[in-house]
Design a protein around this motif. Structure first.
Motif, short mmCIF file in Angstrom:
data_model
loop_
_atom_site.label_atom_id
_atom_site.label_comp_id
_atom_site.label_asym_id
_atom_site.label_seq_id
_atom_site.Cartn_x
_atom_site.Cartn_y
_atom_site.Cartn_z
N LYS A 93 0.87 -1.17 0.00
CA LYS A 93 0.00 0.00 0.00
C LYS A 93 0.91 1.22 0.00
CE LYS A 93 -3.54 2.51 2.59
NZ LYS A 93 -4.35 2.55 3.84
N HIS A 95 1.68 5.38 -1.04
CA HIS A 95 1.07 6.70 -1.21
C HIS A 95 1.97 7.55 -2.09
CE1 HIS A 95 -2.06 6.17 1.91
NE2 HIS A 95 -1.15 5.39 2.48
N ILE A 100 -2.43 10.12 -4.56
CA ILE A 100 -2.49 8.85 -5.29
C ILE A 100 -2.14 7.70 -4.36
CG2 ILE A 100 -1.42 7.50 -7.13
CD1 ILE A 100 -1.06 10.04 -8.71
N ARG A 101 -2.90 6.61 -4.47
CA ARG A 101 -2.64 5.41 -3.68
C ARG A 101 -2.50 4.21 -4.59
NH1 ARG A 101 -7.39 5.72 0.64
NH2 ARG A 101 -8.27 7.04 -1.00
N TRP A 102 -1.55 3.35 -4.25
CA TRP A 102 -1.23 2.18 -5.06
C TRP A 102 -1.31 0.94 -4.17
CZ3 TRP A 102 0.81 1.68 -10.23
CH2 TRP A 102 1.25 0.40 -10.55
N TYR A 103 -2.16 0.00 -4.55
CA TYR A 103 -2.32 -1.24 -3.79
C TYR A 103 -1.82 -2.42 -4.62
CZ TYR A 103 -5.53 1.49 -0.85
OH TYR A 103 -6.08 2.43 -0.03
N LEU A 114 -11.04 -4.67 -2.47
CA LEU A 114 -10.56 -3.35 -2.87
C LEU A 114 -11.40 -2.77 -4.01
CD1 LEU A 114 -6.68 -3.86 -2.74
CD2 LEU A 114 -8.02 -2.30 -1.32
N TYR A 118 -13.28 0.61 -3.80
CA TYR A 118 -12.91 1.67 -4.75
C TYR A 118 -13.36 1.25 -6.15
CZ TYR A 118 -9.77 2.77 -0.87
OH TYR A 118 -9.25 3.04 0.37
N ALA A 121 -11.34 2.43 -9.20
CA ALA A 121 -9.90 2.20 -9.21
C ALA A 121 -9.47 1.58 -10.53
CB ALA A 121 -9.51 1.27 -8.06
N TYR A 141 -5.83 9.41 -12.20
CA TYR A 141 -6.51 8.34 -11.47
C TYR A 141 -5.98 8.32 -10.04
CZ TYR A 141 -7.41 6.92 -16.28
OH TYR A 141 -7.77 6.90 -17.61
N ILE A 143 -6.63 6.09 -7.56
CA ILE A 143 -6.42 4.76 -6.97
C ILE A 143 -5.96 3.79 -8.04
CG2 ILE A 143 -7.42 2.89 -5.63
CD1 ILE A 143 -7.41 5.44 -4.10
N ILE A 145 -4.67 -0.36 -8.53
CA ILE A 145 -4.58 -1.69 -7.92
C ILE A 145 -3.78 -2.58 -8.86
CG2 ILE A 145 -5.81 -3.68 -6.99
CD1 ILE A 145 -8.23 -1.89 -6.56
#
Length: 296
Positions: A93, A95, A100-103, A114, A118, A121, A141, A143, A145
């Motif tokens: 996870k 930031h 922006i967040r990356w999973y 997820l 989201y 996403a 974008y 989010i 994944i």
């Protein structure tokens, strides 16, 4: 990994004789790397040390790159670091700038959770399409994944009635399996496999095929897609799973609803593609027309 090693090579001092072998032709030394006469093997490098007014010289020995079996660098290629091979994958996870967040989940259940949390996403494998949208179309974008480590999405199995292809399978890996299938099975069964394999020869470059996924190419629903018309012609089925693990099957010809629109709900993802074997007297042939066959 390998380009990094090659980049650092320019800063290293090397003994050319370590990388050459004494292939003599008419008294000339032939370099194994270029196949042309060279002077890199005419003399050996000596390691001389002065001791009590006398010089003691010894042959310079190549350094072993693998201390486990003592193999010499001149005899083998560099191996991939075992530490990276044995390293356990971990869910990520991250930031980034601008929120922006990356999973990166490791299980299908976590991925579906997820996607339910989201729904907007973006699912990422090779970033070959999303990267273009962000760099050239100014798309944003929040989010992402990554679905590269989900086992169910990386399945590529040969069955009695066809080929099961996970949506995260890389195009280069698919091409390798198709070539194997074409060589092993009856000719009438592999007409669609041969068409897809031949089309992949002209699908972008090798670097792109090494990271781009089958599912990503399908869900992009590009009107100039090289493969989507073949999935429809080959009677392929798409398996779709939702956040509650319910799976439904959609024929490829019914999956594409319009320009870059597909039959996927916000909480659904493309799980896999089933490519049936061709039937007797059923022929599938690819044809690509563009200004440049390699890149349209």
């Amino acid at each position: 990994y390998r380009p990094i090693i090659d980049a650092f090579r320019v800063f290293a001092k090397t003994d050319n004789s370590v990388y050459t072998k004494p292939y003599l032709t008419n008294g000339e030394f032939i370099c194994p790397s270029s196949g042309k006469p060279c002077s890199c093997g005419e003399s050996k490098v000596h390691n001389c040390e002065s001791s009590a007014g006398a010089d003691t010289c010894g042959l310079h020995k190549p350094v072993s790159y693998n201390e486990i079996d003592g193999s010499l660098y001149k005899e083998k290629e560099l191996i991939f670091p075992p530490e990276l091979v044995l390293r356990n994958d971990l869910p990520l996870k991250l930031h980034g700038f601008g929120g922006i967040r990356w999973y990166r989940p490791l299980k299908l259940k976590h991925l579906l959770d997820l996607k339910s949390l989201y729904p907007d996403a973006k699912l990422v494998v090779g970033n070959t399409e999303i990267g273009i949208e962000m760099n050239f179309k100014n798309a944003r974008y929040p989010i992402f994944i990554s679905v590269t480590h989900i086992p169910e999405l990386n399945v590529l199995s040969i069955k009695d009635d066809g080929l099961e292809i996970g949506s995260s399978v890389r195009l280069s890996r698919l091409q390798e399996v198709l070539i194997k299938v074409i060589a092993e099975r009856e000719i009438h069964e592999t007409s669609s496999c041969k068409a897809i394999s031949d089309q992949l020869k002209w699908f972008a470059g090798k670097q792109v095929k090494n990271v781009a996924s089958v599912g990503g190419n399908i869900c992009t629903a590009s009107p100039i897609s090289d493969l989507n018309p073949l999935w429809m012609a080959a009677r392929a089925d798409f398996h779709i799973v939702d956040s509650k693990r319910n799976i439904r099957t959609v024929h490829a010809k019914d999956f594409f609803l319009g320009y870059r629109k597909v039959d996927l709900a916000q909480d659904e993802i493309l799980l896999s593609i089933f490519l049936p074997w061709s039937r007797h007297f059923e022929f599938v042939k690819e044809f690509k027309q563009s200004h440049r066959r390699e890149d349209d």
